[in-house]
Design an enzyme around this catalytic site. Sequence first.
Site, short mmCIF file in Angstrom:
data_model
loop_
_atom_site.label_atom_id
_atom_site.label_comp_id
_atom_site.label_asym_id
_atom_site.label_seq_id
_atom_site.Cartn_x
_atom_site.Cartn_y
_atom_site.Cartn_z
CG HIS A 252 6.70 -9.25 7.83
ND1 HIS A 252 7.95 -8.94 8.27
CD2 HIS A 252 6.44 -8.39 6.82
CE1 HIS A 252 8.43 -7.92 7.58
NE2 HIS A 252 7.53 -7.57 6.68
CD GLU A 307 2.60 -5.96 0.43
OE1 GLU A 307 3.81 -5.95 0.25
OE2 GLU A 307 1.88 -5.00 0.14
#
Length: 362
Positions: A252, A307
């Site tokens: 991320h 996700e």
Amino acid sequence: MKTAGLEGVVAAISEISLVDGNKGHLVYRGHWAKDLAISYSFEEVAYLLWYGSLPNKTELHEFGEILKANRRLPDYIKTIIDNLPEKMELMSVLRTVVSAMGTEEYQWPSTTEQALSLTAVLPTVISYRYRRINGLSPIEPSDNLNHVANFLYMLKEEQPSQSHVKALSAYLILTMEHGMNASTFTARVIASTQSDLASAISGAIGAMKGPLHGGAPSGVIELLDEIGSKENAEDVLRRKLKGGERLMGFGHRVYKTQDPRAEALRTITAEFSEDDPWFSLANEVEDLAIELLNEYKPGRKLYTNVEFYAAAILKAIDLPTELFTSAFTSSRIIGWIANVLEQNENNRIIRPASEYSGPMPE
Ligand code: SDX
């Protein structure tokens, strides 16, 4: 030369959310996003993000009734959807439909009315298109169900179970808003030119469609399906990492520790996964992937992102894989609209600089 991707650049001062990548905190308008996901409805948190405070009973009722009143598709939109090529993927259909709803025929008195209408209609577009291309007759929206329950009802033509509504609602709330991510930044740039909301949302959908952003959950399913069993996990993961592939669901730009949304969703999926082999494989793969990412990318602090467990949740409620990114879109439209409303309050056109690296004329 690898660009910095505007890493660390502050593009707005915003009261909407805090994404603290070092502490792993996600705050919506002064509330922990995790608490909101567990204890509040989609409608309540959408209202909070748009208007800055949770709604009272009257405000919540009115907000919910306007969403219900705007769920149905106008005939011209159904005609457009039915005439789009069958192989056109759902995110392209969403982008096309939102753009078509920004035409003169679809007059809204204000941005707020347009915001409510676009939010209300996205689940109907998703379910209408999905059922039509699978040879099923579309299900008209129910006036008796809330936003999330109605979404599941229109997909499956049955009253959804409370556990599925709760799981999907928690996922949609946790993914509504996330600071200056690529699709939100896109919406703000378009809004900053004083363009219309449908244009800002169409652009944001285009950004969300990318596999590095909203397209990752289906990539997680493909990764786990390719691995298939615990015994294969290390070979498959090592092959991908050696080949320079990205492991979908990990890493991320901001979180350099656990993504708090992944943690919250892991807790919720635990309710489904006691004896489900897919979930125990997911847990095995997650631990091994983080170990190998640290081996191949030392110091990069690559952890599970939202996700990975988005894929787990959506699989747990039997949502078809091809609907994953559009389900994410049906929640992030709330954050995009909150940011457009905030941009409009105190606007200056967004126009960053660039550094010229080309030749100079003689
Ligand atoms: C979302 O911004 C947001 O808030 C997004 C989001 C939101 O709510 O809006 O949180 C939603 O988009 C989550 C991310 C979903 N995407 C994925 O899961 C795709 C896989 N992840 C990555 O591609 C990546 O981690 C990003 C795109 C998420 C972040 O990329 P960055 O910050 O630009 O990092 P980078 O591409 O510069 O990578 C840094 C290094 C590289 O190695 P080197 O080239 O320096 O040797 O880390 C490596 C990368 O190769 N790396 C990975 C990796 N992620 C980063 N290597 C393998 N697998 C990965 N997943």
